[in-house]
Write an enzyme that holds these catalytic residues in place. Structure first.
Site: not given
Length: 513
Positions: A286, A54, A61, A84
């Site tokens: 406070r 891969y 993908g 992409h």
């Protein structure tokens, strides 16, 4: 010029900021070059085998089932970058893109991505030349990395698309590379994928947000102290022994900051001078250390996550020391996305409490003797009435930005990438929130210092006087008739954003947390 040396063991937040904002030069260490060469040998050996691996000899993908022959692998790597690089929308800020590129270089230099040393050196050369790829606002889902933003950066390395030169002029990337003697990359096996697959954009924005928020939390402690003083409040609630019995570190640090700013004040503790005597201050005054302190502790956790990510090598697949190349899920942005969302929440709450203190300063029924809206002649003058409107609008937007992005997920890549982090989106909205918080703190600063100056007859703390003196030296005017207010507020914003508020106080108080 400062030089950052990138080795195989990661980097620091300080180095990210130096490269992104300070234009520091980048060099690769000898260890990094050795790690790169060793990992590349492994990838080359796998590429020569008939079995598909891969990212080396397959598609990506949902298309990973197709084996790719040697004659198409260069094209495969070019194509993943081109396809992409699909971002849209406005351009992302230069500092974000530089952080993105530097952090990708950090992972590449780890030796776990399998790219050639030439790839890493070209990335460093582009950074050092001041060339900034055009990256767009939209395109990342924060899973499989910040794919679209990183692809636009990789496109520049190939000499394609547009980029900004060091002079700020937009030109074709190939022209800019040629002008600086940089040869465009011809990608080989694994290299296109390795340039795209990381959390670098969201991490870079997290690192810079942490630097900004650290300064802002210190600044907010200062403005809270100034408001307490202007309202004739009591500093007894800041006593260390009170915070020791609820030992949250951030709370103690904020209380200590406020106490040191108020040291020597002649304004605090005048409760009995009102027509309606007080026994305690309102929560916004406070409880300032408790709210700011909780935010500080959230920053500390986010910093831990960032430091872990800065020491990480995020890619898929990765090259392991034993020679294996393994697929993994380390690119998922969840750890970074969560803390980006957490920071948007605490920023919104810090802005909210600061706005409530400002409103109290402007309300004659709650300000204990100050004129309505701190106006010179109330009725004729409106004073800071609309400055608070602006502050309220900023806070309202911050509350919307505090809605988490990381709880969303839109499946992608034909359901292969079926759960994503949305970390890039979380980072983008945090940047807006940080800018808004800076303005909110600036408005409180502007109102509190004006209120202190209106308290004639009582001597403010030396630190307060130092702040007022620095503001006036910066051209930010004090009390008086109405005038065009926007320039003063913009100058107060810059005063906070550039660290001048903290710088004005620390010579009196010593270093603040």
């Amino acid at each position: 010029m400062h030089t950052v040396v990138v080795g195989p063991a990661g980097t620091t937040a300080e180095d990210v900021v130096a490269v992104a904002r300070g234009n520091a030069r980048v060099e690769l260490s000898a260890d990094a070059l050795s790690a790169l060469a060793a990992a590349r040998e492994i990838v080359d050996a796998l590429a020569a085998k008939p079995e598909p691996v891969y990212g080396v000899s397959t598609g990506f993908g949902a298309l990973a089932s197709r084996a790719i022959g040697p004659d198409l692998r260069g094209r495969l790597q070019r194509n993943i970058v081109r396809s992409h690089a699909a971002g849209m929308g406005p351009r992302v800020e230069r500092e974000v893109v530089r952080a993105l590129m530097f952090l990708r270089l950090k992972t590449v230099a780890s030796g776990h991505t399998g790219v050639r040393p030439l790839v890493a050196q070209t990335m460093a050369d582009v950074l050092n030349a001041g060339i900034t790829p055009v990256v767009h606002e939209y395109g990342s889902l924060g899973c499989s990395g910040d794919l679209a933003p990183l692809s636009h950066c990789a496109l520049t390395l190939m000499g394609e698309g547009d980029a900004e030169g060091p002079d700020g002029v937009l030109k074709p990337a190939g022209e800019l590379l040629a002008a600086h003697g940089i040869k465009p990359l011809e990608l080989r096996e694994k290299e296109g994928l390795a340039l795209l697959n990381g959390t670098d954009g969201m991490l870079g924005m997290l690192v810079m947000a942490l630097a900004d928020l650290q300064r802002l939390y210190t600044s907010a402690d200062i403005t809270a102290a100034l408001t307490l003083e202007a309202l004739l409040g009591t500093d007894k609630v800041l006593a260390p022994e009170l915070h020791a019995i609820r030992p949250h570190p951030g709370q103690g640090a904020s209380a200590d900051n406020m106490l040191r700013v108020l040291a020597g004040s002649g304004l605090t503790g005048h409760f009995q001078e009102d027509a309606a005597p007080r026994v305690q201050d309102a929560y916004s005054v406070r409880c300032a250390p408790q709210v700011a302190g909780a935010g500080r502790d959230t920053l500390a956790y986010a910093r831990t996550v960032a430091d872990r990510e800065l020491a990480s090598s995020v890619d898929n697949p990765v090259v392991l020391p034993d020679g294996r190349v393994e697929s993994n899920g380390n690119f998922h942005g969840a750890p970074v996305a969560y803390v980006l969302d957490f920071l948007a929440i605490v920023a919104a709450d810090l802005g909210s409490i600061a706005e409530r203190r400002t409103d109290r300063l402007l309300d004659k029924n709650r300000s204990h003797g100050l004129p309505a809206f701190l106006a010179d002649d109330p009725g004729v003058d409106s004073g800071l009435m609309i400055a608070q409107y602006t502050q309220a609008a900023l806070v309202s937007e911050m509350k919307r930005l505090a809605v988490p992005a990381s709880v969303d997920s839109i499946p992608s890549s034909a359901m292969q990438e079926d759960h994503v982090s949305m970390g890039w989106s979380a980072a983008r909205k945090l940047r807006t929130a940080v800018g808004n918080l800076t303005r909110v703190v600036a408005v409180e600063l502007y109102a509190a210092t004006r209120a202190i100056e209106l308290r004639t007859g009582l001597m403010p703390a030396p630190a307060s006087l130092a702040v007022i003196e620095a503001l006036r030296a910066a051209g930010i005017e004090g009390p008086g008739p109405d005038r065009f207010l926007a320039p003063d507020l913009a100058a107060a914003d810059a005063f906070v954003r550039e660290g001048l508020l903290v710088a004005a106080v620390e010579p009196v108080t010593g270093p603040l947390a």
